[in-house]
Design a protein around this motif. Structure first.
Motif, short mmCIF file in Angstrom:
data_model
loop_
_atom_site.label_atom_id
_atom_site.label_comp_id
_atom_site.label_asym_id
_atom_site.label_seq_id
_atom_site.Cartn_x
_atom_site.Cartn_y
_atom_site.Cartn_z
N LEU A 99 27.51 -4.05 95.71
CA LEU A 99 26.31 -4.35 94.95
C LEU A 99 26.37 -5.75 94.35
O LEU A 99 25.37 -6.46 94.26
CB LEU A 99 26.15 -3.32 93.82
N LEU A 100 27.58 -6.16 93.94
CA LEU A 100 27.72 -7.46 93.29
C LEU A 100 27.50 -8.61 94.28
O LEU A 100 27.24 -9.74 93.89
CB LEU A 100 29.11 -7.59 92.66
N ASP A 101 27.60 -8.30 95.58
CA ASP A 101 27.38 -9.32 96.61
C ASP A 101 25.95 -9.35 97.11
O ASP A 101 25.64 -10.07 98.05
CB ASP A 101 28.32 -9.06 97.80
N ASN A 102 25.09 -8.54 96.51
CA ASN A 102 23.71 -8.50 96.99
C ASN A 102 23.10 -9.90 96.95
O ASN A 102 23.18 -10.59 95.94
CB ASN A 102 22.89 -7.55 96.10
N PRO A 103 22.50 -10.33 98.08
CA PRO A 103 21.98 -11.70 98.13
C PRO A 103 20.93 -11.99 97.06
O PRO A 103 20.70 -13.14 96.72
CB PRO A 103 21.40 -11.81 99.54
N ALA A 104 20.30 -10.95 96.55
CA ALA A 104 19.28 -11.16 95.53
C ALA A 104 19.88 -11.79 94.27
O ALA A 104 19.18 -12.46 93.50
CB ALA A 104 18.61 -9.84 95.17
N LEU A 105 21.19 -11.60 94.08
CA LEU A 105 21.83 -12.11 92.86
C LEU A 105 22.35 -13.53 93.04
O LEU A 105 22.81 -14.16 92.09
CB LEU A 105 23.00 -11.20 92.47
N ALA A 106 22.26 -14.02 94.28
CA ALA A 106 22.97 -15.26 94.60
C ALA A 106 22.49 -16.45 93.78
O ALA A 106 23.24 -17.39 93.52
CB ALA A 106 22.82 -15.56 96.09
N ARG A 107 21.21 -16.44 93.33
CA ARG A 107 20.69 -17.65 92.68
C ARG A 107 21.03 -17.74 91.20
O ARG A 107 20.83 -18.78 90.60
CB ARG A 107 19.16 -17.63 92.79
N LEU A 108 21.48 -16.64 90.61
CA LEU A 108 21.77 -16.70 89.17
C LEU A 108 23.08 -17.44 88.92
O LEU A 108 24.02 -17.30 89.70
CB LEU A 108 21.89 -15.27 88.61
N PRO A 109 23.14 -18.26 87.85
CA PRO A 109 24.41 -18.87 87.49
C PRO A 109 25.43 -17.78 87.19
O PRO A 109 25.09 -16.78 86.53
CB PRO A 109 24.10 -19.68 86.23
N ARG A 110 26.63 -17.95 87.67
CA ARG A 110 27.58 -16.85 87.52
C ARG A 110 28.97 -17.36 87.20
O ARG A 110 29.34 -18.48 87.53
CB ARG A 110 27.62 -16.04 88.81
N ARG A 111 29.72 -16.52 86.53
CA ARG A 111 31.14 -16.76 86.34
C ARG A 111 31.88 -15.49 86.72
O ARG A 111 31.36 -14.40 86.51
CB ARG A 111 31.44 -17.09 84.87
#
Lengths: 259, 225, 311
Positions: free
Chosen positions: A224-236
């Motif tokens: 779930l954490l690799d879902n492409p929908a999340l790719a654009r959010l800044p992340r650490r």
């Protein structure tokens, strides 16, 4: 002989096999049944370990996986633990409950360890365990090191919002260890509950997405954490193992995600 | 026409047909008779090629009606008749309507067959065979389940079909139907053809095969021993 | 049929408008990366299961036949789960549907070998129940052995299924085998029709039962196998759809194939919408698995059919 009588006989025989008193030995023989007690035990009394849980060696889960590789492990079954003649068994409130109960019934000294959800609670638990293991000085040093790490973290007036998205969509939420880690790292937790839907997360995105990272085999939960929908959010990212338990590693997790 | 030469069939190590020479021609209604287990149904299946290892004739040319024709689903009579064409990739309506009329079930076209009598079901199944418009019809007891009136009607219809030049081979248990309607009676016994002639001529052989007497009380008949 | 297609279109549009983020057109990232794959997957999986159910029921001449009930979805989920948790699918994405196909193929062949001896009736359903029980047990065992600690908790997904939070990649992986399977299953309509009059009649028409059964097995392995690989073991769609359609479209098996594809998609899309609406209006802290809803619909239907068969 009745079945109950037979059972009692077997149990008594088991007791007979146990070592008499702990005072006769120089060092304690301590067994840990769960991942979180493993980590505490490795930090506080590495020389007195008779057995860790097998999970202690899993780098995806355990913050002490490296050190645990040279330490003995034991399967979480009453029989296997009894064979080690432990003076003390550490168990968590969750998981391996049956084993802990069986050992207790056989007269083994089982100590239930809380899973602390705040840094204050972590300090209390370290202190208590250190005394129990006969290492009060080591306990104090461990707490001091943890507090030094925490003291070095920035505490901005205007906190950025963050969501710590754990496998399966679990989030920190108020009162949780992850919430305490977020706060210590200088963020405001934007998650309201304990579970968030990806759609809701994206509809009202936080300033930063914090992701526990674990090298390991796939699962839907971590996928779930690799879902492409999340790719654009800044992340650490932070090693997932540091967030697993209320332990000094939680302070390291806070340091890893602090900006 | 349809024919087989030197036909032998073994099923499960048991010889069912033993060196059969058989031919049926257009314009002729051929009846197959014989005691139970004589091989009548097997001969019909062999002719239509549904036994393993036998040549399969063109299914549009040769149509077959099984002894126990049942539908797994609650189809309407019209749907059953259409099955004479749809599996061949053809949805022409005219032949189906003709077939329904010929089989005497045009009025039942929209009825579901689970609500019909045994005889009506049998005729719906016949309509399916007619709808294919085959050159050869191989029918295993098409008059089972039919009352005498319906049986006469079906046999009369088959006679007419045969008279129009097509080949009709019918397994019959009711010898009197063969006597009345068939052009030719083939008697089978234990896997061999024991008589093949005009029905009246073949009747004594049929009687012998059945283990019955043969006599006349006004008309030639099989009689109890 | 036109009504079904229209309904499907409306539901699909509505499904793009409803989700946890609220009702209405969502932000592009939610639309393209979450709702679209979810809706498309519901269409594909529903259509594939509908076609599999209709074809299996026709070929086995049994209104209780269903890829889930017969264990084919179960063996597919087993194959896919093994490929997924042991990292095969991570290394080579098409390994996921391929393993699903392989599992479904093994299940279908096992079943049809049995069906060859006792083609219709309760014995086949019993064999299917045996197969699905074995598949579920092996699945639980595989997940317990899986190296990832979350695996065992995901048993519910593989047993009950779902289309939430899947990606466009999942759609792309599942679409070719599912569409191919549906096409194959629709192409055997004449064989199914012929079989409805019995195996001898089918053979006399020139379409022997074995040929039809082989192609049903292959088509079901493709459609239901790939569906289970990406959406888990969503049950009862294949069972319910043809039975719900028979009063409207008649019972001729070939006439049910295409409507079952559309109605399967309608049913799964509607069930998934209920799942989404459930989270919006009920105090649930997680979505109920999609398979819970389809099972709640399908189980009473199963009882109704069983009663009708008993008469």
């Amino acid at each position: 002989m009745s079945r109950a009588g037979l059972l009692r006989g077997v149990l008594l025989f088991g007791l007979f096999l146990l070592p008499g008193t702990t005072a006769a030995r120089a060092a304690l023989r301590v067994v840990s049944l769960n991942l979180c007690t493993d980590q505490m035990l490795v930090l506080l009394a590495p020389d007195e370990i008779a057995g860790l849980s097998p999970l202690a060696r899993d780098p995806a889960l355990s913050a002490v996986a490296g050190r645990a590789r040279d330490l003995p492990t034991v399967r979480p079954s009453a029989e296997a633990v009894l064979r080690l003649h432990p003076d003390l068994v550490l168990a968590e409130r969750y998981g391996a409950q049956g084993v802990a109960a069986a050992l207790k019934a056989l007269g083994v000294h089982v100590v239930m360890v809380a899973d602390p959800q705040s840094f204050a609670a972590i300090r209390v638990e370290i202190e208590r365990l250190a005394v129990l293991l006969g290492k009060p000085a080591r306990g104090k040093a461990t707490i001091a090191a943890m507090d030094a790490t925490l003291a070095g973290l920035p505490q901005p007036v205007h906190r950025a919002t963050a969501i710590l998205l754990e496998p399966r969509g679990f989030t920190a939420g108020p009162g949780s260890l992850a919430g305490a880690v977020l706060w210590a790292a200088g963020y405001r937790d934007a998650a309201s509950g304990s579970w968030i839907d990806l759609e809701r997360l994206l509809a009202d995105p936080p300033d930063v997405l914090l992701l526990p990272e674990a090298k390991g085999f796939p699962s839907l939960a971590t996928g779930l954490l690799d879902n492409p929908a999340l790719a654009r959010l800044p992340r650490r990212t932070v090693p997932a193992a540091w967030l697993m338990c209320g332990s000094p590693f939680a302070a390291r997790a806070a340091a890893a995600i602090a900006r | 026409m349809i024919a087989a030469r030197g036909l032998s069939v073994e099923l499960g190590g048991c010889r069912i047909l033993d060196g059969i020479d058989f031919a049926a021609h257009g314009g002729c209604l051929t009846a197959l008779a014989g005691p139970n287990g004589a091989g009548k149904s097997t001969l019909l299946k062999a002719l239509c090629g549904i036994l393993p290892g036998l040549m399969k004739p063109d299914p549009r040319r040769v149509a077959y009606l099984a002894q126990d024709p049942r539908a797994a689903w609650r189809l309407t009579v019209e749907e059953v008749a259409f099955l004479g064409r749809i599996p061949h990739g053809d949805r022409k309506r005219d032949p189906v309507e003709r077939a329904l009329a010929e089989a005497g079930v045009a009025k039942l076209a929209s009825q579901r067959i689970d609500r019909l009598s045994g005889g009506e079901v049998r005729r719906a199944m016949l309509a399916r065979v007619f709808a294919t418009e085959p050159e050869v019809m191989l029918l295993d007891e098409p008059t089972a389940d039919l009352d005498p009136r319906a049986a006469f009607a079906v046999m009369g219809l088959l006679r007419a079909v045969a008279a129009s030049g097509r080949t009709v081979v019918v397994v019959l248990h009711a010898i009197e139907l063969a006597l009345r309607y068939a052009d030719r009676l083939v008697v089978l016994d234990r896997g061999r053809i024991v008589a093949d002639a005009a029905p009246l001529v073949a009747l004594p052989a049929a009687a012998a095969a059945f283990g019955l007497r043969f006599g006349e009380d006004g008309l030639p008949h099989l009689l109890p021993e | 049929m036109r009504f079904l297609v229209l309904l499907l279109g409306l539901l699909f549009v509505a499904s793009l408008m409803i989700g946890a983020a609220g009702v209405g057109l969502p932000a592009p990232v939610i639309f393209w990366q979450l709702r679209l794959p979810r809706g498309l997957l519901a269409l594909l999986v529903g259509g594939g299961l509908g076609a599999s159910g209709a074809a299996l029921q026709g070929a086995l001449r049994n209104p209780l036949a269903d890829p889930g009930l017969l264990g084919i979805s179960g063996t597919a989920a087993l194959g896919a789960a093994i490929a997924f948790y042991w990292g095969l699918a991570a290394a080579f994405a098409p390994a996921l549907p391929l393993a699903g196909l392989l599992g479904a193929g093994v299940g279908a062949i096992a079943l049809l070998v049995f069906a060859g001896r006792a083609p219709t009736g309760p014995s086949l359903i019993l064999a299917g129940i045996g197969l699905s029980a074995a598949a579920a047990a092996l699945l639980a065992f595989a997940l317990a052995l899986a190296p990832n600690p979350y695996a065992l908790a995901e048993l519910t997904f593989w047993l009950l299924g779902g289309v939430a939070d899947r990606t466009l990649l999942d759609c792309a992986l599942a679409a070719p085998p599912i569409l191919l399977g549906i096409a194959l299953l629709i192409s055997i309509g004449p064989g199914l029709d012929a079989l409805s009059l019995g195996e001898e009649t089918a053979a006399s028409i020139g379409i022997p039962a074995e040929k039809t059964l082989r192609r049903v097995a292959l088509g079901t392995a493709l459609a239901a196998g790939a569906a289970a690989a990406v959406a888990g073991g969503v049950g009862f769609v294949g069972l319910a759809v043809p039975n719900l359609l028979r009063p409207w479209f008649g019972e001729r098996p070939a006439a049910l194939l295409l409507p079952s594809v559309v109605a399967g998609a309608v049913l799964l899309l509607a069930a998934d919408m209920l799942v989404r609406i459930g989270v919006l209006v009920l105090p649930l802290n997680a979505e109920p698995p999609l398979g819970v809803l389809t099972a709640l619909l399908g189980a009473p239907l199963l009882v109704v059919i069983a009663r009708r068969m008993g008469r």
